[in-house]
Write a protein that holds these residues in place. Structure first.
Motif, PDB file in Angstrom:
ATOM      1  N   GLY A   1     194.435  51.316  57.324  1.00 36.70           N
ATOM      2  CA  GLY A   1     193.915  49.962  57.133  1.00 36.70           C
ATOM      3  C   GLY A   1     194.945  48.897  57.441  1.00 36.70           C
ATOM      4  O   GLY A   1     194.656  47.908  58.120  1.00 36.70           O
ATOM      5  N   ILE A   2     196.156  49.091  56.962  1.00 37.04           N
ATOM      6  CA  ILE A   2     197.220  48.118  57.225  1.00 37.04           C
ATOM      7  C   ILE A   2     197.584  48.130  58.708  1.00 37.04           C
ATOM      8  O   ILE A   2     197.825  47.071  59.301  1.00 37.04           O
ATOM      9  CB  ILE A   2     198.433  48.387  56.315  1.00 37.04           C
ATOM     10  CG1 ILE A   2     198.052  48.046  54.874  1.00 37.04           C
ATOM     11  CG2 ILE A   2     199.647  47.587  56.757  1.00 37.04           C
ATOM     12  CD1 ILE A   2     199.062  48.474  53.824  1.00 37.04           C
TER      13      ILE A   2
ATOM     14  N   CYS B   1     195.015  46.167  60.500  1.00 39.48           N
ATOM     15  CA  CYS B   1     195.262  44.760  60.201  1.00 39.48           C
ATOM     16  C   CYS B   1     196.394  44.217  61.072  1.00 39.48           C
ATOM     17  O   CYS B   1     196.266  43.168  61.710  1.00 39.48           O
ATOM     18  CB  CYS B   1     195.591  44.604  58.727  1.00 39.48           C
ATOM     19  SG  CYS B   1     195.918  42.916  58.215  1.00 39.48           S
TER      20      CYS B   1
ATOM     21  N   ASN C   1     195.428  43.846  64.771  1.00 37.63           N
ATOM     22  CA  ASN C   1     194.643  42.637  65.020  1.00 37.63           C
ATOM     23  C   ASN C   1     195.494  41.376  64.960  1.00 37.63           C
ATOM     24  O   ASN C   1     195.303  40.463  65.760  1.00 37.63           O
ATOM     25  CB  ASN C   1     193.471  42.545  64.043  1.00 37.63           C
ATOM     26  CG  ASN C   1     192.335  43.436  64.462  1.00 37.63           C
ATOM     27  OD1 ASN C   1     191.666  43.149  65.445  1.00 37.63           O
ATOM     28  ND2 ASN C   1     192.132  44.521  63.755  1.00 37.63           N
ATOM     29  N   ILE C   2     196.449  41.319  64.059  1.00 37.70           N
ATOM     30  CA  ILE C   2     197.345  40.161  63.980  1.00 37.70           C
ATOM     31  C   ILE C   2     198.213  40.084  65.236  1.00 37.70           C
ATOM     32  O   ILE C   2     198.422  39.005  65.791  1.00 37.70           O
ATOM     33  CB  ILE C   2     198.192  40.212  62.695  1.00 37.70           C
ATOM     34  CG1 ILE C   2     197.281  39.978  61.481  1.00 37.70           C
ATOM     35  CG2 ILE C   2     199.322  39.187  62.734  1.00 37.70           C
ATOM     36  CD1 ILE C   2     197.941  40.213  60.142  1.00 37.70           C
TER      37      ILE C   2
ATOM     38  N   ALA D   1     191.058  41.703  60.819  1.00 40.88           N
ATOM     39  CA  ALA D   1     192.305  41.975  60.097  1.00 40.88           C
ATOM     40  C   ALA D   1     192.112  41.772  58.601  1.00 40.88           C
ATOM     41  O   ALA D   1     192.526  42.609  57.788  1.00 40.88           O
ATOM     42  CB  ALA D   1     193.421  41.076  60.614  1.00 40.88           C
ATOM     43  N   ALA D   2     191.465  40.674  58.229  1.00 41.65           N
ATOM     44  CA  ALA D   2     191.244  40.383  56.811  1.00 41.65           C
ATOM     45  C   ALA D   2     190.321  41.417  56.173  1.00 41.65           C
ATOM     46  O   ALA D   2     190.589  41.893  55.062  1.00 41.65           O
ATOM     47  CB  ALA D   2     190.659  38.976  56.655  1.00 41.65           C
TER      48      ALA D   2
ATOM     49  N   ALA E   1     189.777  44.534  57.166  1.00 36.99           N
ATOM     50  CA  ALA E   1     190.488  45.820  57.092  1.00 36.99           C
ATOM     51  C   ALA E   1     191.428  45.844  55.897  1.00 36.99           C
ATOM     52  O   ALA E   1     191.449  46.816  55.136  1.00 36.99           O
ATOM     53  CB  ALA E   1     191.268  46.077  58.379  1.00 36.99           C
ATOM     54  N   LEU E   2     192.188  44.793  55.714  1.00 31.29           N
ATOM     55  CA  LEU E   2     193.129  44.742  54.595  1.00 31.29           C
ATOM     56  C   LEU E   2     192.395  44.739  53.263  1.00 31.29           C
ATOM     57  O   LEU E   2     192.729  45.501  52.358  1.00 31.29           O
ATOM     58  CB  LEU E   2     194.023  43.514  54.723  1.00 31.29           C
ATOM     59  CG  LEU E   2     195.151  43.417  53.709  1.00 31.29           C
ATOM     60  CD1 LEU E   2     196.099  44.617  53.856  1.00 31.29           C
ATOM     61  CD2 LEU E   2     195.920  42.132  53.889  1.00 31.29           C
TER      62      LEU E   2
ATOM     63  N   THR F   1     190.551  48.181  52.577  1.00 26.19           N
ATOM     64  CA  THR F   1     191.528  49.234  52.321  1.00 26.19           C
ATOM     65  C   THR F   1     192.142  49.108  50.931  1.00 26.19           C
ATOM     66  O   THR F   1     192.141  50.064  50.159  1.00 26.19           O
ATOM     67  CB  THR F   1     192.641  49.178  53.387  1.00 26.19           C
ATOM     68  OG1 THR F   1     192.054  49.395  54.663  1.00 26.19           O
ATOM     69  CG2 THR F   1     193.714  50.194  53.121  1.00 26.19           C
TER      70      THR F   1
END
Length: 138
Positions: free
Chosen positions: A26-27, A30, A33-34, A55-56, A58-59, A62
């Motif tokens: 998950g990280i 994220c 994507n960033i 990204a948001a 996923a974070l 997770t």
């Protein structure tokens, strides 16, 4: 007089290797994507917003999944998650599915995602057993 050992035993022990893998994936998603947002390439506004939202999400998903699973407690007396605590004798409904069960009382609801835990087969059997006992005594 104290509680018996089985009364306080938590049958929902988090599967730590799986939780670690979920966190890392998950990280990583994220961060990927960033990095896409911050790369030197030209992106349209819509694509940039989409990367940021992914990204948001996923974070959040997770961290929430691991934290939520970590807070779950299944004992011989009750099932709890966060502020929701349901004594087995107060269970009004159990909705099982292939991967989880929703346990409801008149005021609370707890979802147990079986495969988040170290021994899902044992947890499934224990929850079914405790659920049957609660329905018999009701």
């Amino acid at each position: 007089m104290g509680k018996s050992p089985t009364e306080s035993q938590n049958y929902a022990e988090l599967n730590k290797p799986l939780a670690l893998i979920i966190l890392v994936l998950g990280i990583s998603f994220c961060v990927l994507n960033i990095r896409l947002i911050l790369s030197g390439e030209e992106h349209g506004v819509l694509l940039t917003v989409m990367y940021a939202v992914m990204a948001a999400v996923a974070l959040f998903v997770t961290v929430f999944w691991v934290y939520d699973s970590y807070r779950t407690k299944v004992t011989d007396s009750y099932v709890a998650k966060g502020s929701a605590l349901i004594h087995w004798q107060d269970v009004t409904e159990m909705k099982p599915s292939e991967f989880s069960v929703v346990i409801k009382s008149a005021t609370d609801s707890v979802v147990i995602n079986y495969y988040a835990y170290a021994n899902p087969e044992s947890l499934i059997a224990k929850v079914e057993e405790l659920g049957r006992k609660s329905q018999v005594s009701a």
